[in-house]
Every structure is written in structure tokens, then in C-alpha cells.
Design an enzyme around this catalytic site. Structure first.
Site, PDB file in Angstrom:
ATOM      1  N   ARG A 141       4.891   0.338  -6.064  1.00 35.82           N
ATOM      2  CA  ARG A 141       4.837  -0.533  -4.892  1.00 35.82           C
ATOM      3  C   ARG A 141       3.853  -1.690  -5.090  1.00 35.82           C
ATOM      4  O   ARG A 141       3.891  -2.655  -4.346  1.00 35.82           O
ATOM      5  CB  ARG A 141       4.411   0.290  -3.658  1.00 35.82           C
ATOM      6  CG  ARG A 141       5.423   1.333  -3.281  1.00 35.82           C
ATOM      7  CD  ARG A 141       4.834   2.351  -2.339  1.00 35.82           C
ATOM      8  NE  ARG A 141       4.617   1.824  -0.997  1.00 35.82           N
ATOM      9  CZ  ARG A 141       5.498   1.904  -0.017  1.00 35.82           C
ATOM     10  NH1 ARG A 141       6.653   2.470  -0.208  1.00 35.82           N
ATOM     11  NH2 ARG A 141       5.218   1.433   1.186  1.00 35.82           N
TER      12      ARG A 141
ATOM     13  N   TRP B 121      -3.139  -2.563  -1.428  1.00 35.92           N
ATOM     14  CA  TRP B 121      -2.732  -3.912  -1.873  1.00 35.92           C
ATOM     15  C   TRP B 121      -3.430  -4.862  -0.915  1.00 35.92           C
ATOM     16  O   TRP B 121      -3.128  -4.879   0.298  1.00 35.92           O
ATOM     17  CB  TRP B 121      -1.218  -4.036  -1.783  1.00 35.92           C
ATOM     18  CG  TRP B 121      -0.640  -5.264  -2.401  1.00 35.92           C
ATOM     19  CD1 TRP B 121      -0.510  -5.521  -3.731  1.00 35.92           C
ATOM     20  CD2 TRP B 121      -0.081  -6.387  -1.721  1.00 35.92           C
ATOM     21  NE1 TRP B 121       0.101  -6.743  -3.910  1.00 35.92           N
ATOM     22  CE2 TRP B 121       0.376  -7.292  -2.703  1.00 35.92           C
ATOM     23  CE3 TRP B 121       0.096  -6.736  -0.373  1.00 35.92           C
ATOM     24  CZ2 TRP B 121       0.986  -8.511  -2.382  1.00 35.92           C
ATOM     25  CZ3 TRP B 121       0.699  -7.932  -0.069  1.00 35.92           C
ATOM     26  CH2 TRP B 121       1.130  -8.807  -1.067  1.00 35.92           C
TER      27      TRP B 121
ATOM     28  N   HIS C 257      18.785 -36.299 -10.814  1.00 34.47           N
ATOM     29  CA  HIS C 257      18.162 -36.819  -9.600  1.00 34.47           C
ATOM     30  C   HIS C 257      16.660 -36.536  -9.574  1.00 34.47           C
ATOM     31  O   HIS C 257      16.041 -36.582  -8.508  1.00 34.47           O
ATOM     32  CB  HIS C 257      18.855 -36.240  -8.366  1.00 34.47           C
ATOM     33  CG  HIS C 257      20.313 -36.596  -8.312  1.00 34.47           C
ATOM     34  ND1 HIS C 257      20.741 -37.881  -8.063  1.00 34.47           N
ATOM     35  CD2 HIS C 257      21.426 -35.866  -8.545  1.00 34.47           C
ATOM     36  CE1 HIS C 257      22.073 -37.923  -8.113  1.00 34.47           C
ATOM     37  NE2 HIS C 257      22.508 -36.705  -8.417  1.00 34.47           N
TER      38      HIS C 257
ATOM     39  N   LYS D  73       6.178  -4.031  -4.617  1.00 29.34           N
ATOM     40  CA  LYS D  73       7.601  -3.689  -4.649  1.00 29.34           C
ATOM     41  C   LYS D  73       8.226  -3.761  -3.269  1.00 29.34           C
ATOM     42  O   LYS D  73       9.325  -4.247  -3.098  1.00 29.34           O
ATOM     43  CB  LYS D  73       7.760  -2.277  -5.222  1.00 29.34           C
ATOM     44  CG  LYS D  73       9.202  -1.828  -5.386  1.00 29.34           C
ATOM     45  CD  LYS D  73       9.914  -2.639  -6.454  1.00 29.34           C
ATOM     46  CE  LYS D  73      11.370  -2.286  -6.592  1.00 29.34           C
ATOM     47  NZ  LYS D  73      12.097  -3.313  -7.358  1.00 29.34           N
TER      48      LYS D  73
ATOM     49  N   ASN E 152      -1.336   1.609   6.097  1.00 33.71           N
ATOM     50  CA  ASN E 152      -0.495   0.542   5.536  1.00 33.71           C
ATOM     51  C   ASN E 152      -0.188  -0.432   6.666  1.00 33.71           C
ATOM     52  O   ASN E 152      -0.001  -0.013   7.803  1.00 33.71           O
ATOM     53  CB  ASN E 152       0.848   1.091   5.050  1.00 33.71           C
ATOM     54  CG  ASN E 152       0.708   1.928   3.810  1.00 33.71           C
ATOM     55  OD1 ASN E 152      -0.387   2.073   3.276  1.00 33.71           O
ATOM     56  ND2 ASN E 152       1.808   2.485   3.354  1.00 33.71           N
ATOM     57  N   GLY E 153      -0.098  -1.717   6.329  1.00 32.27           N
ATOM     58  CA  GLY E 153       0.269  -2.705   7.344  1.00 32.27           C
ATOM     59  C   GLY E 153      -0.869  -3.647   7.663  1.00 32.27           C
ATOM     60  O   GLY E 153      -1.879  -3.688   6.939  1.00 32.27           O
TER      61      GLY E 153
ATOM     62  N   GLU F  27       8.038 -14.114 -12.619  1.00 34.14           N
ATOM     63  CA  GLU F  27       7.302 -12.990 -12.029  1.00 34.14           C
ATOM     64  C   GLU F  27       6.766 -11.999 -13.065  1.00 34.14           C
ATOM     65  O   GLU F  27       5.720 -11.399 -12.844  1.00 34.14           O
ATOM     66  CB  GLU F  27       8.102 -12.283 -10.935  1.00 34.14           C
ATOM     67  CG  GLU F  27       9.198 -11.384 -11.387  1.00 34.14           C
ATOM     68  CD  GLU F  27       9.918 -10.698 -10.234  1.00 34.14           C
ATOM     69  OE1 GLU F  27       9.259 -10.200  -9.319  1.00 34.14           O
ATOM     70  OE2 GLU F  27      11.163 -10.649 -10.286  1.00 34.14           O
TER      71      GLU F  27
ATOM     72  N   GLU G 284      17.836 -16.738 -10.048  1.00 37.81           N
ATOM     73  CA  GLU G 284      17.385 -15.367 -10.296  1.00 37.81           C
ATOM     74  C   GLU G 284      16.732 -15.270 -11.686  1.00 37.81           C
ATOM     75  O   GLU G 284      15.703 -14.609 -11.853  1.00 37.81           O
ATOM     76  CB  GLU G 284      18.577 -14.413 -10.138  1.00 37.81           C
ATOM     77  CG  GLU G 284      18.312 -12.957 -10.459  1.00 37.81           C
ATOM     78  CD  GLU G 284      17.212 -12.312  -9.649  1.00 37.81           C
ATOM     79  OE1 GLU G 284      16.730 -12.900  -8.670  1.00 37.81           O
ATOM     80  OE2 GLU G 284      16.791 -11.201 -10.024  1.00 37.81           O
TER      81      GLU G 284
ATOM     82  N   CYS H 145       0.821  -1.212   0.000  1.00 36.87           N
ATOM     83  CA  CYS H 145       0.000   0.000   0.000  1.00 36.87           C
ATOM     84  C   CYS H 145       0.860   1.269   0.000  1.00 36.87           C
ATOM     85  O   CYS H 145       2.002   1.238   0.441  1.00 36.87           O
ATOM     86  CB  CYS H 145      -0.859   0.037   1.250  1.00 36.87           C
ATOM     87  SG  CYS H 145      -1.803  -1.453   1.532  1.00 36.87           S
TER      88      CYS H 145
ATOM     89  N   LYS I  45      12.885 -14.090 -12.342  1.00 39.03           N
ATOM     90  CA  LYS I  45      12.530 -12.973 -13.234  1.00 39.03           C
ATOM     91  C   LYS I  45      11.506 -13.430 -14.264  1.00 39.03           C
ATOM     92  O   LYS I  45      10.516 -12.759 -14.506  1.00 39.03           O
ATOM     93  CB  LYS I  45      13.753 -12.435 -13.996  1.00 39.03           C
ATOM     94  CG  LYS I  45      14.760 -11.601 -13.273  1.00 39.03           C
ATOM     95  CD  LYS I  45      14.302 -10.235 -12.858  1.00 39.03           C
ATOM     96  CE  LYS I  45      13.689 -10.288 -11.474  1.00 39.03           C
ATOM     97  NZ  LYS I  45      14.562  -9.940 -10.389  1.00 39.03           N
TER      98      LYS I  45
HETATM   99  C1  F6R Z   1      11.969  -9.890  -7.383  1.00 32.18           C
HETATM  100  C2  F6R Z   1      12.026  -8.979  -6.257  1.00 32.18           C
HETATM  101  C3  F6R Z   1      11.729  -9.521  -4.910  1.00 32.18           C
HETATM  102  C4  F6R Z   1      12.528  -8.775  -3.833  1.00 32.18           C
HETATM  103  C5  F6R Z   1      12.089  -9.237  -2.441  1.00 32.18           C
HETATM  104  C6  F6R Z   1      12.926  -8.589  -1.343  1.00 32.18           C
HETATM  105  O1  F6R Z   1      12.312  -9.262  -8.576  1.00 32.18           O
HETATM  106  O2  F6R Z   1      12.268  -7.819  -6.406  1.00 32.18           O
HETATM  107  O3  F6R Z   1      11.965 -10.895  -4.846  1.00 32.18           O
HETATM  108  O4  F6R Z   1      13.887  -9.012  -4.025  1.00 32.18           O
HETATM  109  O5  F6R Z   1      10.738  -8.934  -2.240  1.00 32.18           O
HETATM  110  O6  F6R Z   1      12.793  -7.210  -1.384  1.00 32.18           O
HETATM  111  P1  F6R Z   1      13.889  -6.255  -0.781  1.00 32.18           P
HETATM  112  O7  F6R Z   1      15.139  -6.425  -1.575  1.00 32.18           O
HETATM  113  O8  F6R Z   1      13.305  -4.887  -0.875  1.00 32.18           O
HETATM  114  O9  F6R Z   1      14.101  -6.691   0.652  1.00 32.18           O
END
Ligand code: F6R
Length: 611
Positions: A27, A75, A506, A606, A100-101, A490, A483, A2, A487
Site C-alpha cells: 500500500r 504514509w 503544436h 497503492k 488511517n485517513g 512512476e 499509460e 496507511c 509507468k
Molecule cells: C499507477 C496506478 C495509479 C492508480 C490510481 C487509481 O500505476 O496504479 O495511477 O491507477 O491511483 O487507483 P485505483 O485503480 O485503485 O482506483
């Protein structure tokens, strides 16, 4: 997650609120709303499901203006995304709040309020707070005191902004577990979840501490700390520019941020490496003494940041010869870890507000670690403020939900940590110079790798209609494969898994057929020959291979095998950052072909400030 924006001024603040919400879009959210005190002193609320643009259109249809207001992007946590669950929530007598929260004891508070005659129009925990404030205000007579009485009853995490029709001269704020900042203007003041929302109107910010309750008026900010004492919170100047959060000529923030990586990595190294040396004071005044005493390292992070930590484990063990453990924060915080003597606790986070990582740090501070170090992109974040040592990644604001430049700058910062630790554990000046030189070369190597974009864009056409993909790597390239898979899933919603290539036989080899693209990262290192054997196993089962390979790997494209040649002379210490670039570009172009919302993928946020 949020987003909150609020403003009090002598001008119409609705455009400021909308621009602020737009800047917080990164976000992640599902609905938006605004509540403004209009010229006749009445609260006017508008809420819409979907993008901020919908709210903007609703405001054009139902003109709304005023000099005091709060706004929100939601959110969903409690209750589905819908107009009635969107914030602001209101209670009787014109009280409106945004939150928020998550409030953990909302059910019992809701029951009590129901028995007192309050009716609820949403399923949210936030509406409970609005009614609690009204309930207390009836007894205490003042909105500020009512908010303080309310937050004393709340269990969980919150950032709150509250307005009331009978107090048209102020906004009340409270913070516990979620960030909120006050933007200081000239005869006007603002509030937001993070500074980027307010950069068009101010560069001056006050950061509230945990437990603070504040009252902002046009010319005045008053803060009480958790004990109820008047608190002085410094006004700080932000170095960010208002256009740092703009797309410029790029169609998406993600693409812009991918191409910003050479500069972001170079900035992360600036002033911290010079004359072939690492200046370890960059980690903080106590760094030298702490690194000298460090005998082991525990890294904790989430998602992409966890992958950066997983790469660093290889470097810390191989180069500094110190034991290193890496764990995702949501698991670590619920273990009862045994902490070996003189272990340094390291958190990695783009936002510095990730709830699980922050909770892990707080727990670690009670668990006998030598010290705490945060590698983070946001200077004012909670993680930074609560860690003893800090190394800021200087990636600039990362708006695309999928982390790209934050990741490669984390790898760079971790590279500096490796050099710092190695210096105190056996590496001589020549070794240090060599490692520093490798770090300095990374921006140039990334630049060269970005030239592969047209090739990768073409390649993406062969993936766009797939339902699954496998990513392979060995050693420090295994986390890079992880990673790459993260990517791809997501942003393109293609199901992707990563494996250490030796693990394939395995189990996962059973999945391999002509319909399963297998993407591999193959720098020229001592595991290359082993990796080639693993790739033979894939090819023998009809799997289609796409290999990002070193020019000296001796691998050539053939039937069912596509080799994409990476830049020359990428060393072991550089490979993780450099080989992550083509995987970012591949995900981006697959997502474009599939028509997904690249910068704000569905269901994701985010800054994950809830557990
Ligand atoms: C994926 C991504 C997330 C963040 C994760 C941790 O592209 O961005 O997996 O890496 O939510 O977030 P931070 O780095 O802000 O602690």
C-alpha cells in the site's frame, strides 16, 4: 496508504501483526509501529522509520510479546515521516490507537485539548484522536463509549483501531470513509485494512459499513451502526489464498503481475462469455434493462484506471455508437456536471477504495444518472458495495504499486461493457460473436507479446541514463501512450510525457533532439499512415525513435529508428491491451537498471484512500 493490523488471541500475536504489516507493504508507507499489551498488562510500543524489516529488527532487540495488540504502517499526511509521527499514538492511562485517513477538524480539536492540559508529541491528526478518547473516557468510564463519543466529533475520513490497558480483552474499531475488516478466527479475532493482511490466519471476514463502531473480543464481535443500533454484519468467506500475495520465483511483484496477465484476462472473461455471446447478467440482475435504456456513458476514474476509461471511450463511441465522456475523479467531483438523460455512470478502480472515485460515485448517485456501474478488482470494496451494477476484474491481488494486470483486466471488462452496450444499440448476433471472439483471443496475444521480454530488456539499456522520454500514439493508442509514460515515470523516475502524435508539431516537437527517446505504439489501423508522417517529423529533428509496430506496418529499423515487431493479427479491439505489455516491460527494466524500488516507488501508495 496507511495499513492497520490488530489481533486478540490466546497466543503471542506479535508475529501475526508483523506478517500482516508485511502483507500490507504494497500500500506504500514510510514508517511502522506496534503497540502490545504485555503479560503484566502494560502497553509496550515500538516505532521505526523505514521498512517493516526495521520494526522486526527492533522487536528482536527489545523483545515484545503479548496477546492483544495493534500495528500500523504510516504514509505521511500530517507531519514528516519520523518515529514520533509514526503510529500507534498513545494518550494517558495506556490508550493506544492506529488510524488511517485524514481528520479535517484536527486543529480546532487540538486547541481545545491543549487548553485542557494535554501535551502533544507529534504533528499528526491521529494524536488528537487518542487524547479525545482519553478525555471522553474520563467522563464515560468505558473505552467503547469513549470511542463512539470521539468519532461523533470527527470530520474527515478514518479507520481506527483502539486498545486500552484497562480493557485487556478487546479492540475497538470505527470506520468512516476508510476500509477496515474484521478477521474471524477460532477463539481469536483480528482486524486489518484489507483481507490480504490476515489470510495466513483466517479466511472469514466481517466488513464494517460506513459509520460502524465495533468491539472485538476473543470469542465475540459486537457492531453498532451509525445510529447506535446493534447491527448484524455477515461473516463472508474469502476465495483468496494466502500465497496470492507472495512473489514466488519472481524478483518483484511487478514482474510477476506482468506475466500473470494472460491468466488474469482469461479469468476475467470466464463464465461471462460463452457460445459467442456475452452473458450480460454478469453485470448484475438489472443489467439488461439498464443497458437497453442507456443513451450515453460517463466514466470516472484516477491514474491508470482513468487511462483504461480513456481507451473505452473510443470503443463505446465507435462500436456501440453512444456518446461517452471520461474524466479524472478529482476534477469531476468538484464540477457541477450537466447530466444528459439516461446516462450510465461508470467508475473504474483496482482497489475500489480510491477516495476521489468513491466521492464521485456518491455525488453521481444524487445527480440523476440512469444507474451506476463499477469495474473493480476488489469484491468487498466500498465502490463495489455502493454501485448498482458491478463487473469484477479477476486479476487477483495486485501488490506492485504500478498497476499492470489490473489495467489489462479493466480493458477486458470494459470490452465486455462495449459488447453489452453494442448489443442493445444495433449490433446483431454476428457482430457480437466477432467482438466476443476478439476478447477471447487477447490472453494468447498477450502471451506472445511477453516473449519480447529479452529484446525489451536489452532496449532498456538505451533508456536507463535518459532524463526525459516522449510517448506517442493516435486514437485509442493515445491513452496507451499515456499509460506507458505514467509507468515509466512512476517506477524509474524518468520524466515522461505522452502526446497524441498529431499534436506534436503544436509545441512538444521543440523538445525533440538526439537525447529525447520517442517511444511509439503503432498497431496496423486506419491512423497508421498519419502516424508515420508524425514520426518523420521526429526523425527530421534528430529524435531517436523506438516503435512497437505491427508486422504489416511496412516499417523497418534504420538509422535512429528501432522497430520492435509485435505479434501478427492484433485487431483494433485488442490493440490497447496487447500494446500496453511492452511498455510495462520497458518501464520495469529501466527501473531495475536505475536501481529504484520497483514495487514500492517513492512517495506513492497503492490504495489512495485520501483526497
Ligand atoms: C499507477 C496506478 C495509479 C492508480 C490510481 C487509481 O500505476 O496504479 O495511477 O491507477 O491511483 O487507483 P485505483 O485503480 O485503485 O482506483
Amino acid at each position: 496508504m496507511c495499513g492497520i493490523v490488530g489481533a486478540i488471541a490466546d497466543r503471542n500475536i506479535v508475529p501475526i501483526l508483523i506478517e500482516g504489516l508485511r502483507r500490507l507493504e504494497y500500500r506504500g508507507y514510510d514508517s511502522a509501529g506496534v503497540a502490545v499489551l504485555n503479560s503484566s498488562g502494560h502497553l509496550r510500543r515500538l516505532r521505526t522509520v523505514g521498512k517493516v524489516k526495521m520494526l522486526q529488527d527492533a522487536i528482536v532487540e527489545t523483545p515484545t510479546d503479548g496477546q492483544l495488540g495493534i500495528a500500523h504502517t504510516r504514509w505521511a499526511t500530517h507531519g514528516v515521516p519520523s518515529e514520533r509521527n509514526a503510529h500507534p499514538h498513545i494518550s494517558r492511562d495506556g490508550i493506544a490507537i492506529v488510524h488511517n485517513g485524514i481528520i479535517e477538524n484536527h486543529e480546532e480539536l487540538r486547541e481545545e485539548l491543549t487548553s485542557l492540559g494535554y501535551t502533544f508529541t507529534s504533528e499528526t491528526d491521529t494524536e488528537v484522536i487518542a487524547h479525545r478518547i482519553h478525555h471522553h473516557k474520563q467522563k464515560l468510564g468505558d473505552i467503547f463509549r469513549a470511542v463512539r463519543a470521539t468519532v461523533a466529533e470527527l470530520e474527515g475520513a478514518y479507520a481506527l483501531a483502539v486498545v486500552s490497558e484497562d480493557s485487556p480483552d478487546r479492540i475497538i474499531l470505527a470506520r468512516a470513509g476508510c476500509p477496515v475488516v474484521i478477521g474471524v478466527g477460532n477463539n481469536e479475532n483480528f482486524v486489518a485494512s484489507d483481507v490480504s493482511a490476515l489470510l495466513p490466519v483466517t479466511r472469514k471476514f466481517i466488513f464494517l459499513d460506513e459509520g460502524d463502531v465495533a468491539e472485538i473480543r476473543r470469542q465475540d464481535v459486537r457492531v453498532l451502526d451509525a445510529e447506535g443500533n446493534t447491527a448484524h454484519r455477515e461473516v463472508r468467506e474469502s476465495a483468496l489464498s494466502a500465497d496470492a500475495a507472495e512473489k514466488g520465483d519472481y524478483p518483484h511483484f511487478m514482474l510477476k503481475e506482468i506475466f500473470e496477465q494472460p491468466r488474469a484476462v482469461a479469468q476475467t472473461l470466464e463464465e461471462r462469455v460463452a457460445g459467442g455471446k456475452l452473458l450480460e447478467a454478469a453485470f448484475g440482475p438489472l443489467a439488461t434493462e439498464i443497458f437497453r435504456r442507456t443513451e450515453a456513458v460517463q466514466i470516472v476514474a484516477c491514474g491508470t484506471s482513468y487511462h483504461a476509461g480513456a481507451v473505452a471511450k473510443y470503443y463505446i463511441e465507435q462500436i456501440a455508437r453512444l456518446p461517452c465522456w471520461v474524466e479524472i475523479a478529482s476534477e469531476y467531483r468538484y464540477r457541477n456536471p450537466v447530466v444528459p438523460k439516461n446516462t450510465l455512470f461508470v467508475t473504474i478502480s483496482q482497489s475500489g477504495e480510491t477516495a476521489d472515485t468513491l466521492a464521485a460515485l456518491r455525488m453521481a448517485k444524487q445527480s440523476g444518472y440512469l444507474s451506476s456501474l463499477s469495474i473493480c478488482n476488489v469484491p468487498e470494496s466500498s465502490l463495489v458495495r455502493e454501485s448498482e451494477l458491478v463487473l469484477l476484474t479477476r486479476a487477483g491481488p495486485e501488490i506492485g504499486v504500478a498497476s499492470t494486470k489490473a489495467f489489462t483486466t479493466q480493458l477486458t471488462a470494459l470490452g465486455m461493457l462495449v459488447v453489452a452496450l453494442a448489443k442493445h444499440h444495433g449490433a446483431d448476433a454476428e457482430r457480437e460473436r466477432g467482438l466476443v471472439q476478439r476478447l477471447i483471443e487477447i490472453p494468447g496475444l498477450i502471451e506472445k507479446t511477453l516473449h519480447l521480454e529479452p529484446t525489451i530488456k536489452e532496449l532498456a539499456k538505451r533508456f536507463a541514463d535518459k532524463h526525459h522520454a516522449l510517448f506517442l500514439g493516435r486514437g485509442q493508442m493515445h491513452p496507451i501512450a499515456m499509460e506507458g509514460a505514467l509507468k515509466l515515470k512512476e517506477i524509474s523516475y524518468i520524466h515522461a510525457e505522452a502526446y497524441a502524435a498529431g499534436e506534436l508539431k503544436h509545441g512538444p516537437l521543440a523538445l525533440v533532439d538526439a537525447d529525447m527517446p520517442v517511444i511509439t505504439v503503432a498497431p496496423n489501423n486506419d491512423l497508421l499512415e498519419k502516424l508515420k508522417s508524425n514520426l518523420q517529423e521526429v526523425r527530421a529533428r534528430g529524435g531517436e525513435l523506438y516503435v512497437f509496430a505491427d508486422p504489416d506496418s511496412g516499417m523497418q529499423s534504420s538509422d535512429g529508428v528501432t522497430i520492435i515487431t509485435m505479434p501478427k493479427h492484433v485487431s483494433h479491439f485488442q490493440a490497447a491491451a496487447v500494446y500496453s505489455i511492452p511498455l510495462q516491460l520497458l518501464s520495469y527494466h529501466c527501473a531495475i537498471l536505475r536501481g529504484t524500488d520497483v514495487d514500492q516507488p517513492r512517495n506513492l501508495a497503492k490504495s489512495v484512500t485520501v483526497e
